[in-house]
Design an enzyme around this catalytic site. Structure first.
Site, mmCIF file in Angstrom:
data_model
loop_
_atom_site.group_PDB
_atom_site.id
_atom_site.type_symbol
_atom_site.label_atom_id
_atom_site.label_comp_id
_atom_site.label_asym_id
_atom_site.label_seq_id
_atom_site.Cartn_x
_atom_site.Cartn_y
_atom_site.Cartn_z
ATOM 1 N N SER A 127 -2.483 -3.653 4.200
ATOM 2 C CA SER A 127 -1.021 -3.676 4.288
ATOM 3 C C SER A 127 -0.571 -3.424 5.716
ATOM 4 O O SER A 127 -1.245 -2.711 6.481
ATOM 5 C CB SER A 127 -0.480 -2.573 3.378
ATOM 6 N N TYR A 152 -0.879 6.760 -0.258
ATOM 7 C CA TYR A 152 -1.156 5.333 -0.512
ATOM 8 C C TYR A 152 -1.554 4.629 0.782
ATOM 9 O O TYR A 152 -2.583 3.950 0.853
ATOM 10 C CB TYR A 152 0.069 4.638 -1.125
ATOM 11 N N LYS A 156 -5.307 2.782 2.297
ATOM 12 C CA LYS A 156 -5.544 1.464 2.916
ATOM 13 C C LYS A 156 -6.314 1.631 4.223
ATOM 14 O O LYS A 156 -7.253 0.897 4.509
ATOM 15 C CB LYS A 156 -4.214 0.737 3.166
ATOM 16 N N PHE A 181 2.368 -8.322 4.791
ATOM 17 C CA PHE A 181 3.680 -7.770 5.108
ATOM 18 C C PHE A 181 4.406 -7.592 3.764
ATOM 19 O O PHE A 181 3.831 -7.015 2.854
ATOM 20 C CB PHE A 181 4.348 -8.606 6.218
#
Ligand code: NAD
Ligand code: UD1
Length: 344
Positions: A127, A152, A156, A181
């Site tokens: 992300s 979160y 990633k 995105f």
């Protein structure tokens, strides 16, 4: 013979669209999903769109033995697209251990099983959250990774590092990390789309639920940012365009075209839109007037971020080309479809 691809989280929002695009490109798909944030009906809808029923196994990626059973049952899986993860930023702040366990444990199981079953590569859902508020815009893949704003986001970053470390240790796999995105929209058939759990936290689901009358009005979080109209700017990418990026990434791995064993690509449009611009585009494309108000800033929001997608454009030969109006119309048609079905 068709090459077999394992898609974890394949009944989810981005996963389901990707399964269809993989099938359209001639791949044989096996889905693994524990249905924690999706439903088995999605398999029927995928079949309705593509005309092909994907194999589906209700398995939790944290279940090592169950996952191994999938590799044993479907011999010859060549590559994996790993979508399965918990993804609600706010919830991750409340339940960090759930997020660390699910998002990190699932990846570790896959990375351990891949060499054992001769799986060549993995495409990982990362992300743009890894960039935080970039110092330079548009942001390129070389931009520094900022300290994560939430558990979160941290999962990633950690997952990207786990993949890098595993490949560096000599594991015979390769990887492509796709930094998405803001994915929005739905399949043009209105048979696949995003099903938000409870009150939507993301902008477009909130917009369509307001437009249809489930929510009274949209709150625009802040109009005093340092942007032309004062509202935050994002790079909104059509979910089918995003799905197609995964198909080219898989082909790149299988055709051994990678320039490094781990490659990273920004997956965005390269165009930043403010919240107000998005609302206006929604009204224009659907003809529906939206009830909205300006509200205080939301904690943790980034002021502005949009991608420099030129690496993906040039290296993958991929480009996001769906006009924003078409994307917003697809989101609206999906919401109308949900209403028709009595779902939301
Ligand atoms: P989603 O929740 O719709 O899909 C994820 C799927 O994974 C769900 O079907 C869920 O049931 C499944 N799942 C979760 N944990 C699992 C487990 N342990 N075992 C098996 N299945 C499991 O989410 P999405 O929007 O499609 O996101 C897909 C991926 O893309 C996620 O990794 C997410 O973090 C990432 N991502 C999403 C966005 C976004 O805005 N949607 C942005 C950047 C990155
Ligand atoms: C959020 C996550 C990000 C994740 C991304 C996935 C946060 C802080 N970040 O990003 O980690 O990768 O989703 O899609 O949650 N907005 C409103 N009113 C609303 C909802 C949103 O004005 O009701 C605004 C937000 O302030 C933001 C923009 O719309 O400026 C987009 O918000 P959202 O869809 O939640 O995505 P992100 O915040 O970019």
């Amino acid at each position: 013979m068709k090459e077999k691809i394992l898609v974890t989280g394949g009944t989810g929002y981005i996963g389901s669209h990707t399964v269809v695009e993989l099938q359209n490109a001639g791949y044989d798909v096996v889905i693994v999903d524990n249905l924690s944030n999706s439903s088995a009906d999605v398999v029927d809808n995928i079949e309705a769109v593509s005309g092909i029923r994907p194999a589906f196994e209700k398995i939790d990626c944290l279940d090592y033995a169950g996952l191994e059973g999938v590799f044993a049952k479907y011999q010859g899986i060549k590559a994996i697209i790993h979508f399965a993860a918990s993804k609600a930023v706010g919830e991750s702040v409340q339940k960090p251990l759930l997020y660390y366990r699910n998002n990190i444990g699932s990846l570790i199981n896959l990375l351990e099983l891949m060499p054992k079953y001769g799986v060549e590569g993995i495409v990982f859902s990362s992300s743009c959250t890894v960039y935080g508020q970039p110092d330079v815009l548009p942001v390129t893949e070389k931009a520094p990774i900022k300290k994560a704003e939430s558990p979160y986001g941290n999962t990633k970053q950690i997952n990207e590092e786990i993949i890098q470390d595993t490949v560096a240790s000599g594991s015979p796999i390769s990887a492509i990390l796709l930094r998405y995105f803001n994915p929005i929209g739905a399949h043009p058939t209105a048979l696949l789309g995003e099903l938000p759990n409870g009150v939507p936290q993301n902008l477009v689901p909130y917009i369509v639920q307001t437009a249809i009358g489930i929510r009274e009005k949209l709150s625009i979080f802040g109009n005093d940012y340092n942007t032309p109209d004062g509202t935050c700017i994002r790079d909104y990418i059509n979910v089918v365009d995003l799905a197609k990026a995964h198909v080219v990434a898989i082909a790149r791995i299988l055709e051994k075209k990678q320039k490094a064993k781990v490659e990273v690509f920004n997956i965005g449009t390269g165009r930043g839109l403010s919240v107000l611009e998005l609302v206006q585009a929604f009204e224009k494309s659907t003809g529906v007037k939206l009830n909205y108000q300006i509200a205080p800033r939301r904690a943790g929001d980034i002021e502005k971020v949009w991608a420099d997608p030129s690496l993906a454009n040039n290296e993958l030969g991929w480009k996001a080309d769906t006009p924003i109006e078409d994307t917003l119309l697809s989101a609206w048609k999906w919401q109308l479809h949900l209403r028709e079905k009595g779902i939301q």
